[in-house]
Scaffold this active site. Sequence first.
Site, PDB file in Angstrom:
ATOM      1  N   HIS A  54      -1.355 -11.067   9.553  1.00  0.00           N
ATOM      2  CA  HIS A  54      -2.054 -10.130   8.673  1.00  0.00           C
ATOM      3  C   HIS A  54      -2.151 -10.650   7.228  1.00  0.00           C
ATOM      4  O   HIS A  54      -3.250 -10.852   6.726  1.00  0.00           O
ATOM      5  CB  HIS A  54      -1.411  -8.740   8.749  1.00  0.00           C
ATOM      6  CG  HIS A  54      -1.886  -7.784   7.703  1.00  0.00           C
ATOM      7  ND1 HIS A  54      -3.207  -7.396   7.593  1.00  0.00           N
ATOM      8  CD2 HIS A  54      -1.232  -7.154   6.688  1.00  0.00           C
ATOM      9  CE1 HIS A  54      -3.324  -6.560   6.571  1.00  0.00           C
ATOM     10  NE2 HIS A  54      -2.149  -6.405   6.000  1.00  0.00           N
ATOM     11  N   HIS A  78       2.091  -9.579   0.165  1.00  0.00           N
ATOM     12  CA  HIS A  78       1.799  -8.204  -0.219  1.00  0.00           C
ATOM     13  C   HIS A  78       2.570  -7.141   0.563  1.00  0.00           C
ATOM     14  O   HIS A  78       2.730  -6.033   0.086  1.00  0.00           O
ATOM     15  CB  HIS A  78       0.290  -7.916  -0.186  1.00  0.00           C
ATOM     16  CG  HIS A  78      -0.270  -7.589   1.168  1.00  0.00           C
ATOM     17  ND1 HIS A  78      -0.810  -8.534   1.995  1.00  0.00           N
ATOM     18  CD2 HIS A  78      -0.381  -6.411   1.832  1.00  0.00           C
ATOM     19  CE1 HIS A  78      -1.230  -7.959   3.104  1.00  0.00           C
ATOM     20  NE2 HIS A  78      -0.981  -6.660   3.040  1.00  0.00           N
ATOM     21  N   GLU A  82       7.341  -3.677   0.914  1.00  0.00           N
ATOM     22  CA  GLU A  82       7.225  -2.507   1.774  1.00  0.00           C
ATOM     23  C   GLU A  82       7.981  -2.685   3.102  1.00  0.00           C
ATOM     24  O   GLU A  82       8.705  -1.804   3.520  1.00  0.00           O
ATOM     25  CB  GLU A  82       5.731  -2.257   2.043  1.00  0.00           C
ATOM     26  CG  GLU A  82       5.433  -1.078   2.938  1.00  0.00           C
ATOM     27  CD  GLU A  82       5.707   0.256   2.255  1.00  0.00           C
ATOM     28  OE1 GLU A  82       5.487   0.323   1.026  1.00  0.00           O
ATOM     29  OE2 GLU A  82       6.146   1.196   2.936  1.00  0.00           O
ATOM     30  N   ASP A  83       7.782  -3.809   3.737  1.00  0.00           N
ATOM     31  CA  ASP A  83       8.258  -3.962   5.120  1.00  0.00           C
ATOM     32  C   ASP A  83       9.521  -4.803   5.276  1.00  0.00           C
ATOM     33  O   ASP A  83      10.114  -4.821   6.344  1.00  0.00           O
ATOM     34  CB  ASP A  83       7.159  -4.586   5.992  1.00  0.00           C
ATOM     35  CG  ASP A  83       5.936  -3.686   6.077  1.00  0.00           C
ATOM     36  OD1 ASP A  83       6.098  -2.483   5.813  1.00  0.00           O
ATOM     37  OD2 ASP A  83       4.843  -4.184   6.386  1.00  0.00           O
ATOM     38  N   ASP A 145      -7.172  -6.359   2.064  1.00  0.00           N
ATOM     39  CA  ASP A 145      -6.151  -5.810   2.962  1.00  0.00           C
ATOM     40  C   ASP A 145      -6.817  -4.815   3.926  1.00  0.00           C
ATOM     41  O   ASP A 145      -6.638  -4.866   5.139  1.00  0.00           O
ATOM     42  CB  ASP A 145      -5.087  -5.120   2.098  1.00  0.00           C
ATOM     43  CG  ASP A 145      -3.949  -4.520   2.919  1.00  0.00           C
ATOM     44  OD1 ASP A 145      -3.616  -5.088   3.963  1.00  0.00           O
ATOM     45  OD2 ASP A 145      -3.411  -3.477   2.493  1.00  0.00           O
ATOM     46  N   ASP A 264     -38.106  -3.116   6.120  1.00  0.00           N
ATOM     47  CA  ASP A 264     -37.447  -4.340   5.653  1.00  0.00           C
ATOM     48  C   ASP A 264     -36.563  -4.957   6.734  1.00  0.00           C
ATOM     49  O   ASP A 264     -35.673  -5.727   6.470  1.00  0.00           O
ATOM     50  CB  ASP A 264     -36.686  -4.130   4.340  1.00  0.00           C
ATOM     51  CG  ASP A 264     -35.908  -2.830   4.337  1.00  0.00           C
ATOM     52  OD1 ASP A 264     -35.885  -2.175   5.391  1.00  0.00           O
ATOM     53  OD2 ASP A 264     -35.352  -2.498   3.286  1.00  0.00           O
TER      54      ASP A 264
HETATM   55 MN    MN Z   1      -1.344  -5.008   4.415  1.00  0.00          MN
END
Ligand code: MN
Length: 713
Positions: A54, A78, A82-83, A145, A264
């Site tokens: 990811h 990122h 958090e994880d 993300d 178009d």
């Molecule tokens: Mn993420």
Amino acid sequence: MKTTKISNFEQLYKKLQKYIKNEEELEEIKKAYIFANEKHKGQKRISGENYIIHPLNVAYILSDIHADSKTIEAALLHDTIEDCDVTKEELETKFGQEVAKLVESITKINKLNFSGDNEAVIANQRKILVGMTEDVRVIILKLADRLHNMRTLWALSEKRQKANAKETLDIFTPIAHRLGINSIKSELEDLSLRYLKPDVYYQIVEKLNKTKVERDNYIVEMMNSVSKILNEHGLKHEIKGRSKSIYSIYKKLDKGKSFNEIYDLLALRVFVNTEAECYQVLGLIHSKFRPIPKRFKDYIAMPKTNMYQSLHTTVFGIDGQLFEIQIRTYEMDKVAENGIASHWSYKEGKSNMQNEMEQKLQFFRVIMELKNEETEEQFVDSVKEDVLKDSIYVFTPMGDVIELPKGSTPIDFAYRVHSKVGDTTIGAIVNNNIVPLDYQLQDNDIVKINTNKSSTPSKEWLNIVKTTQAKNKIKAFFNKTTKEDNHNKGEDLLNKELRKRKVTNTIFHDNIDKILEELKCADINELYINIGNNKFSPSQVVNIITDDNVTKEELILNKTKDKEVILPNVKNDIIVRGIDNVKVNIASCCKPIHGDRIVGYITKGYGITVHRMVCPNVSNLNERLIEVNWNEAITKKYPTSLLIKSLDNNILMEIVAKTSNTDITIQSIKSFSSGDDYIYQVTILVENKERLTKYMNDLRMIPNILSVERLIK
Ligand code: MN
């Protein structure tokens, strides 16, 4: 076909080497990858893949738009806070403050829950998201993300697919659009539609497939024909056939067009090197193929607000088929695809790029603010206005171009410049002539607005103005609660309370002097106004007459009767419309307590700070203000400060004594003298405004006390 999915770091690294030439930066990125890979080891996504896939893909998406090395590092890291229980401090030591801050910000944003069913709430959420972000790279990172999460949405349950797709369309694609990041925006839209309305989505795909061969033939023929003319005139160029996004076709079908009417579908894009060549190409195409006048748009001279530039024309091409042709330079194409993200620059030095991006973000915040004032209906109107009506272009005396719908007046112009200008307009000068305010502006008019600081809008203007924006601003002006409104509202509320408590008008008027004296009002009008603006509650007034003869039960009943029903799961004592989990702080300058009229101020990189509406510290910060409300379901004590002026330096005991038999706690008292007066600064803990008002009134009864005011620093 470009690669959209990678499975190892080498693929990312190869891509990065193409535009990041600094070896040290590449080393740092590799370090970030190794760290993230280590931390995510053993974690799996719902799709069954290793978790590191990811962040790798998020970084890869960002490399498509040539994100700088810090953003790439942050993308790889990122989810580690958090994880993986990594701390910001650890990231700071290993990767520096800039990267740590980016990761911290994205972690904060990811904690916000977005859900809403009406445009106002959704606009509010977009505003909070953008307003809280101090570095635009965080938003771009968030978009990447989200894009990777949408690409892997198949792994989730149908319910979550739909919820995520809706949130993407409500919150993230409008942000991507405003920032001009078209490459991410259109993929997000197509993916959202696929999960939100699979039937429609696959119907369109099928129809496109059915007509593909025929369309491809037309396009190749037309490309050859255009290319031939341009070559004859020695114009170096490239032409590409362009496929329309599924989502944009869906939008047109949704507006009631049939598939065959979407002309178009046959579309070309011509690339040249210079702006002058764009116009040359346009001339040559128009000399060979007849254009539809209404469909010509010059976004080079008049760029869209998201910086998009291009020439658009629709012509009768091969076999009388309509072709939409876009003409632009390679530079313009970069901006058209990547918008604000096309400003990553390695030549100009980072500070410059950051600065320019920050300016654009600032501008963007203001646009978000505009949208937030509109109701759903107004929103639809203004979109219709933008899309369907013809525009004119007029100029400020300084030569700035302003786009307005046909039929706009100087008042529309004034409000487009600034709502202050609009509100104080007294006259207009167009091309050096004085014109009436209902004058219809013409293309290329030079408009000067005369203002007068003390002048205010007229209701008559509502019949004159053309733009929804001006109409809304004028209405907003009149909606501001005026004294008159407060007077009527106060009178109404009091009469209701009198009836409810069975106090006759005669009794009320017999007691009026007592009431006015107790509440320190000059006359009955002032009393009504103060009830209307919630300074006094009607029950407080009637209590004076009935000598507090009301039973406790009645009081409790009164209090619970009119309260709003609040969802029981809200834990915050302050509610921000449509959003939870946002950090809310009570401002220390004005120390609001339950019952005060309050307003939220969106703090960059932090959360929302709640001030009293009367606090001078928020009066000039309009574009970052947001509606907040007290949660009626929560009772707790708040600290607030009073300034007590006295002639006597011996009243401390009495100040404290007035708190007995109340649940007010005194936290601190400071005293000092100023001239002949003594001043006490008292900080107390109190549950709500009603109790505070009572306490303040009690204090005012102490002899020698000159004034009791709430302190605002
Ligand atoms: Mn993420």
